[in-house]
Design an enzyme around this catalytic site. Structure first.
Site, PDB file in Angstrom:
ATOM      1  N   MET A  78      49.196 115.456  52.933  1.00 23.86           N
ATOM      2  CA  MET A  78      48.273 116.018  53.925  1.00 23.86           C
ATOM      3  C   MET A  78      46.907 116.323  53.315  1.00 23.86           C
ATOM      4  SD  MET A  78      50.895 118.569  55.960  1.00 23.86           S
ATOM      5  CE  MET A  78      49.701 119.027  57.220  1.00 23.86           C
ATOM      6  N   HIS A  79      45.963 116.617  54.178  1.00 25.37           N
ATOM      7  CA  HIS A  79      44.657 117.215  53.864  1.00 25.37           C
ATOM      8  C   HIS A  79      43.639 116.289  53.201  1.00 25.37           C
ATOM      9  CE1 HIS A  79      46.995 120.775  54.682  1.00 25.37           C
ATOM     10  NE2 HIS A  79      47.633 120.723  53.531  1.00 25.37           N
ATOM     11  N   ASP A 237      53.619 115.283  55.624  1.00 27.83           N
ATOM     12  CA  ASP A 237      54.859 115.183  54.846  1.00 27.83           C
ATOM     13  C   ASP A 237      55.872 116.269  55.168  1.00 27.83           C
ATOM     14  OD1 ASP A 237      53.315 117.148  53.621  1.00 27.83           O
ATOM     15  OD2 ASP A 237      53.202 116.131  51.687  1.00 27.83           O
TER      16      ASP A 237
END
Length: 488
Positions: A78-79, A237
């Site tokens: 992520m991110h 995830d």
């Protein structure tokens, strides 16, 4: 039919081929490089992800009936910030979730814009790993690159784009950008203004189980698959792993005792705690979830066993631990600072309560208990929001310890279920693809069909009572020593 789940991790991509009933036909993993151009920075080249996925899918399906492959979906790190220009070319290497360059931007968002405003706009506060601070960093330090941005994407969504030509994201992954109004599952106009970006620079938001398109002709040819293969949006995830462990439905919970630790709590209703101690994100099942993240979980035990005791025989060191609920030693598991629920990078690992009769077994037991107590801190925040949790799944390296599972069950005072397998985000991705193709009515039905519990540890009333008393002491320790951590 066959479904491909792609887990786009930080060091490698894991690909899984699943039959409709959940039978796993094949698993393939492909590594790619990670770059650290400056201390605290972490970057990757998105083309490395794509090449690894192409190679991996070819190998995954090499001995399968390719005409049976009906869908592909994802779980992904992520991110990360993937910036594309007007020709959909990558502008610069992706800035990853574990990149620490945005301390100033994170402080600006939390202190100048303000935590209350951020929470109102996005249901979360800023962390250095989130996407919005990365955009502010790029705007300040790489203005020419920032001006070229035509599309802002997340890592797994770049792979979906390469497969379908669609600029897409899903609600769970987008929740971690600090750009989305999580409650209403749309982009936050206020956050776009704060970051100096336009709505058209962001992808269309889908539910995780929704079809975003089918394979482009060139992608289908490259992979040796039909153009009719559907691609579902997928999930971040943790949300994808939650699907893979059957953590869907109100109050459903999963604990991961990996290097770091997470407690993932599904909820049908949107909720945010008053201190933003837990992440409040949309879930891949169409609803919401709360997530507490510990920076050190099983890594605490690894550190204690290998670096301090000097043993790799974890089971042998736990064999002498017999007096559960009676240990007088406490351990704060903050070896790398802590995120949930304290959000304190200065916090440190701490033993307290040792006496002349303290044994090595007592210290080992304190480490296991300390991690479980810290998980309960996040658990208590969710309970304050009215979420009732009666049992949890457990996974990760720490879940291999029967003793640790027993300790966790009694500290949380809930049933702890162990699953038949641990394929995590890749399995969740394959399940989301099956839902998108109509194999299952919804994500809950897919989880019911695919996920199997093999063992359950139930709390003991007497032991849970002893641990209740000890937890009430544990929760007082961090507030008392917090100021010492910042001084140290």
């Amino acid at each position: 039919m066959l479904y491909i789940g792609i887990d786009l991790g930080t060091s490698a991509v894991k690909l899984l081929l699943m039959r409709t009933d959940g039978t796993i036909e094949n698993i393939v993993s492909k590594e790619y490089p990670l770059s650290f151009p400056q201390p605290g920075w972490s970057e990757q080249n998105p083309s490395d992800w794509w090449e690894a996925c192409v190679e991996g899918i070819r190998e995954l399906t090499e001995n399968a009936d390719k005409s049976q492959v009906a869908g592909i979906s994802f779980g992904g790190q992520m991110h990360g910030l993937v910036a594309l220009d007007q020709n959909d070319e990558v502008i610069r290497p992706a800035i990853l979730w574990n990149d620490g360059r945005t301390i100033e931007e994170t402080d600006y968002l939390n202190e100048t814009i303000g935590r209350d405003r951020l929470s109102a706009y996005t249901a979360n506060i800023a962390f250095a790993g989130f996407t919005a601070p990365k955009l502010l960093w790029m705007k300040k330090h790489e203005p020419e690159n920032f001006a070229r941005i035509a599309k802002i994407m997340l890592p797994k969504d770049y792979i979906a784009y390469k497969l379908t030509g669609v600029h897409c994201t899903d609600v769970s992954d987008a929740s971690g950008m600090l750009l989305m109004d999580v409650q209403h599952k749309c982009w936050s106009k206020e956050m776009l203004e704060i970051c100096g970006i336009r709505r058209e620079q962001l992808a269309h938001i889908y539910e995780s189980y929704e079809k975003v398109g089918t394979l482009l002709p060139q992608a289908a040819e490259l992979l040796g698959l039909s153009q009719n293969v559907i691609v579902a949006a997928g999930a971040g995830d943790n949300a994808a792993a939650a699907v893979g462990t059957g953590t869907v439905g109100d109050g459903s919970c999963n604990i991961s005792l990996g290097t770091s630790g997470t407690i993932f709590i599904a909820s049908e209703k949107f909720a945010v705690d008053s201190h933003n101690a837990l992440h409040a994100f949309a879930h891949a099942d169409g609803h919401y979830h709360l997530m507490g993240c510990m920076l050190s979980a099983a890594s605490c035990n690894k550190w204690w066993m290998e670096d301090i005791i000097g043993s790799k025989d974890f089971a042998a060191q736990q064999a002498d631990i017999t007096r559960l609920g009676e240990n007088h030693v406490y351990f704060l598991p903050y070896l790398m600072g802590e995120r949930s629920p304290h959000n304190d990078p200065n916090a440190r690992g701490t033993f307290i309560g040792m006496t002349m009769d303290t044994t090595r077994a007592d210290m080992t037991q304190a480490v296991l208990e300390g991690v479980a107590f810290a998980l309960r801190d996040s658990f208590e925040v969710a309970k304050l929001l009215g979420i009732e949790i009666r049992r949890t799944k457990i996974c990760g390296g720490g879940a291999k310890s029967p003793l640790w599972k027993k300790i966790t069950a009694n500290i949380l005072n809930i049933k702890v279920d162990t699953l038949a397998g641990e394929e995590g985000p890749a399995l969740g991705g394959a399940m989301l693809a099956a839902v998108a193709n109509g194999e299952y009515a919804d994500v809950a039905k897919a989880a019911e069909a695919v996920v199997k519990v093999t063992d359950t540890v139930e709390p003991d009333e007497r032991l849970a009572g002893l641990y209740e008393e000890r937890y009430q002491t544990f929760r007082k320790i961090y507030p008392r020593v917090k100021e010492l951590f910042s001084e140290m």
